[in-house]
Design an enzyme around this catalytic site. Structure first.
Site, PDB file in Angstrom:
ATOM      1  N   LEU A  13       0.826  -1.207   0.000  1.00 19.70           N
ATOM      2  CA  LEU A  13       0.000   0.000   0.000  1.00 19.70           C
ATOM      3  C   LEU A  13       0.862   1.259   0.000  1.00 19.70           C
ATOM      4  O   LEU A  13       0.570   2.219  -0.726  1.00 19.70           O
ATOM      5  CB  LEU A  13      -0.926   0.007   1.228  1.00 19.70           C
ATOM      6  N   ALA A  61       2.967  -2.209   9.120  1.00 19.87           N
ATOM      7  CA  ALA A  61       2.222  -3.172   9.938  1.00 19.87           C
ATOM      8  C   ALA A  61       2.919  -4.518   9.939  1.00 19.87           C
ATOM      9  O   ALA A  61       3.704  -4.822   9.036  1.00 19.87           O
ATOM     10  CB  ALA A  61       0.801  -3.340   9.391  1.00 19.87           C
ATOM     11  N   TRP A  62       2.619  -5.312  10.962  1.00 16.43           N
ATOM     12  CA  TRP A  62       2.924  -6.746  10.941  1.00 16.43           C
ATOM     13  C   TRP A  62       1.743  -7.373  10.218  1.00 16.43           C
ATOM     14  O   TRP A  62       0.627  -7.401  10.746  1.00 16.43           O
ATOM     15  CB  TRP A  62       3.046  -7.275  12.368  1.00 16.43           C
ATOM     16  N   TYR A 126      -3.652 -11.318  15.103  1.00 18.25           N
ATOM     17  CA  TYR A 126      -3.481 -10.169  14.210  1.00 18.25           C
ATOM     18  C   TYR A 126      -4.601  -9.146  14.425  1.00 18.25           C
ATOM     19  O   TYR A 126      -4.350  -7.945  14.571  1.00 18.25           O
ATOM     20  CB  TYR A 126      -3.471 -10.667  12.751  1.00 18.25           C
TER      21      TYR A 126
HETATM   22  N1  LIG Z   1      -2.805  -6.985   2.653  1.00 15.91           N
HETATM   23  C1  LIG Z   1      -4.077  -7.112   3.037  1.00 15.91           C
HETATM   24  O1  LIG Z   1      -4.840  -7.936   2.494  1.00 15.91           O
HETATM   25  C2  LIG Z   1      -4.617  -6.237   4.125  1.00 15.91           C
HETATM   26  C3  LIG Z   1      -5.929  -6.468   4.555  1.00 15.91           C
HETATM   27  C4  LIG Z   1      -6.445  -5.662   5.569  1.00 15.91           C
HETATM   28  C5  LIG Z   1      -5.675  -4.649   6.105  1.00 15.91           C
HETATM   29  N2  LIG Z   1      -4.410  -4.457   5.675  1.00 15.91           N
HETATM   30  C6  LIG Z   1      -3.633  -3.372   6.285  1.00 15.91           C
HETATM   31  O2  LIG Z   1      -3.203  -2.509   5.252  1.00 15.91           O
HETATM   32  C7  LIG Z   1      -1.962  -1.899   5.620  1.00 15.91           C
HETATM   33  C8  LIG Z   1      -0.961  -2.047   4.488  1.00 15.91           C
HETATM   34  O3  LIG Z   1      -0.781  -3.431   4.238  1.00 15.91           O
HETATM   35  P1  LIG Z   1       0.159  -3.977   3.077  1.00 15.91           P
HETATM   36  O4  LIG Z   1      -0.569  -5.094   2.442  1.00 15.91           O
HETATM   37  O5  LIG Z   1       0.692  -2.843   2.278  1.00 15.91           O
HETATM   38  O6  LIG Z   1       1.324  -4.617   3.975  1.00 15.91           O
HETATM   39  P2  LIG Z   1       2.836  -4.925   3.606  1.00 15.91           P
HETATM   40  O7  LIG Z   1       3.039  -5.000   2.144  1.00 15.91           O
HETATM   41  O8  LIG Z   1       3.213  -6.100   4.476  1.00 15.91           O
HETATM   42  O9  LIG Z   1       3.588  -3.624   4.133  1.00 15.91           O
HETATM   43  C9  LIG Z   1       3.785  -3.383   5.491  1.00 15.91           C
HETATM   44  C10 LIG Z   1       5.132  -2.704   5.606  1.00 15.91           C
HETATM   45  O10 LIG Z   1       5.354  -2.383   6.983  1.00 15.91           O
HETATM   46  C11 LIG Z   1       6.746  -2.562   7.212  1.00 15.91           C
HETATM   47  N3  LIG Z   1       7.019  -2.683   8.641  1.00 15.91           N
HETATM   48  C12 LIG Z   1       6.885  -3.763   9.436  1.00 15.91           C
HETATM   49  N4  LIG Z   1       7.259  -3.460  10.686  1.00 15.91           N
HETATM   50  C13 LIG Z   1       7.653  -2.155  10.677  1.00 15.91           C
HETATM   51  C14 LIG Z   1       8.144  -1.266  11.661  1.00 15.91           C
HETATM   52  N5  LIG Z   1       8.335  -1.650  12.932  1.00 15.91           N
HETATM   53  N6  LIG Z   1       8.426   0.005  11.291  1.00 15.91           N
HETATM   54  C15 LIG Z   1       8.256   0.406  10.008  1.00 15.91           C
HETATM   55  N7  LIG Z   1       7.801  -0.378   9.043  1.00 15.91           N
HETATM   56  C16 LIG Z   1       7.491  -1.653   9.377  1.00 15.91           C
HETATM   57  C17 LIG Z   1       7.101  -3.807   6.437  1.00 15.91           C
HETATM   58  O11 LIG Z   1       8.498  -3.882   6.224  1.00 15.91           O
HETATM   59  P3  LIG Z   1       9.212  -5.305   6.082  1.00 15.91           P
HETATM   60  O12 LIG Z   1       8.616  -5.950   4.848  1.00 15.91           O
HETATM   61  O13 LIG Z   1      10.647  -4.946   5.944  1.00 15.91           O
HETATM   62  O14 LIG Z   1       8.876  -6.075   7.315  1.00 15.91           O
HETATM   63  C18 LIG Z   1       6.310  -3.594   5.151  1.00 15.91           C
HETATM   64  O15 LIG Z   1       7.066  -2.907   4.176  1.00 15.91           O
HETATM   65  C19 LIG Z   1      -1.562  -2.552   6.941  1.00 15.91           C
HETATM   66  O16 LIG Z   1      -1.987  -1.724   7.997  1.00 15.91           O
HETATM   67  C20 LIG Z   1      -2.367  -3.832   6.977  1.00 15.91           C
HETATM   68  O17 LIG Z   1      -2.618  -4.257   8.315  1.00 15.91           O
HETATM   69  C21 LIG Z   1      -3.852  -5.225   4.691  1.00 15.91           C
END
Ligand SMILES: NC(=O)c1ccc[n+]([C@@H]2O[C@H](COP(=O)([O-])OP(=O)(O)OC[C@H]3O[C@@H](n4cnc5c(N)ncnc54)[C@H](OP(=O)(O)O)[C@@H]3O)[C@@H](O)[C@H]2O)c1
Length: 299
Positions: A13, A61-62, A126
């Site tokens: 995102l 996020a984790w 989660y």
């Molecule tokens: N993907 C889905 O289907 C989904 C569904 C519902 C909600 N969401 C929410 O949408 C948001 C974006 O999700 P996404 O799919 O873009 O997730 P993503 O691709 O996993 O990106 C999350 C990023 O956060 C980074 N991160 C982890 N721990 C961190 C820390 N302590 N400080 C700074 N950065 C950190 C990760 O880095 P590393 O890779 O280096 O760990 C990763 O680049 C999140 O809030 C997630 O909970 C996602």
């Protein structure tokens, strides 16, 4: 104070949000995990001083849903403590904070779309950690804190269900996909656009703080979603067969019903995200291109 700061900017995102901000002509800084760990209070304060943003969007996020079951404390540090640290820094600087959250905060046993202020009841680690993050932001920033819950997210900038199905279509004759979990496939491009509008509306004072639902309109199951992916690939959708969740037991329970309502956007003068099929069709060529490219480099 002006412009935007995006944390977790290296994620799926975060990448699309930075691209949308650039397209909108907004000044934006994106910090990935190596540039800013959101659990590090000193580093977060320093980043807010350096960039002095008017809006902070937390995309960090984790997101490893199953791993969180055995590592809830670690997940809570990122999903609960991180947003609290950001909220406290935003309270001090005066920046608006938009926290991205998830449908997993709900129990997922409903039958009609969840409203923004319906009772939560996460069934997974989660979900519990993301709910802690929501509360930290809303409690710390009652006037300038926003939570945008999304779900079933896909985009070109990360691994996701659509990319997996594109890959599997090329190697499997048939695919069994669960037909008993309902939700709203949501494109990161659409969500990013919505976040840009919300940030602008927050600065103009026309978007009330609190919870919003950033998912596509309509609903389907993972099975229905996969059939649509096959149709867009020009493959026979009959190769996708319905199955039940019992066939894919995983450490974290999946919500059976994750359809979210979108009522609060209207009060902010913002249109909710379009119907999921139209978004998938627009996003699809880039997803196919990036998946085929990664298949080439994997070999
Ligand atoms: N993907 C889905 O289907 C989904 C569904 C519902 C909600 N969401 C929410 O949408 C948001 C974006 O999700 P996404 O799919 O873009 O997730 P993503 O691709 O996993 O990106 C999350 C990023 O956060 C980074 N991160 C982890 N721990 C961190 C820390 N302590 N400080 C700074 N950065 C950190 C990760 O880095 P590393 O890779 O280096 O760990 C990763 O680049 C999140 O809030 C997630 O909970 C996602």
């Amino acid at each position: 104070m002006s412009g935007w700061l995006v944390t977790g900017a290296g994620g799926m995102l975060g990448r699309d949000l930075l691209a949308r901000l650039a397209a909108a002509g907004e000044r934006a800084a994106g910090l990935d995990r190596s540039a800013l760990d959101i659990t590090d209070a000193d580093a977060v304060r320093a980043a807010l001083e350096t960039y002095a943003p008017a809006v902070v969007v937390n995309c960090a996020a984790w997101t490893a849903v199953d791993d969180a079951e055995a590592k809830e404390a670690e997940a809570l540090a990122v999903n609960g403590t991180g947003p609290r640290v950001l909220a406290e820094a935003c309270a001090a600087s005066g920046a608006v904070l938009i926290q991205v959250s998830t449908d997993y905060v709900f129990a997922g046993d409903g039958q009609t779309p969840y409203g923004e202020y319906d009772a939560t009841g996460p069934r997974s680690a989660y979900g519990r950690t993301k709910l802690a993050g929501e509360r930290a932001v809303l409690d710390t920033l009652p006037e300038t804190g926003y939570v945008v819950r999304t779900a079933w997210l896909y985009g070109a900038g990360g691994g996701n269900f659509v990319r997996t199905m594109i890959k599997l279509e090329s190697v499997k004759d048939t695919l069994d996909v669960v037909d008993d979990q309902r939700g709203q496939p949501t494109w990161t491009g659409d969500l990013a656009e919505l976040l840009v509008r919300l940030g602008a509306a927050a600065l103009e004072g026309v978007a009330e703080p609190g919870i919003y639902h950033g998912t596509s309109g309509g609903e389907t199951t993972w099975f229905g979603f996969t059939r649509e992916i096959f149709r867009l690939l020009g493959a026979d959708p009959e190769r996708v067969r319905p199955t039940a969740s019992e066939a894919f037991v995983r450490p974290a329970p999946r919500p059976a019903y994750s359809v979210l309502g979108h009522e609060r956007w209207k009060r902010a003068g913002i249109e909710p995200i379009r119907e999921w099929r139209a978004a998938l069709e627009e996003a699809f060529p880039a997803l196919v291109a990036v998946e085929r490219q990664s298949g080439v480099t994997d070999q």
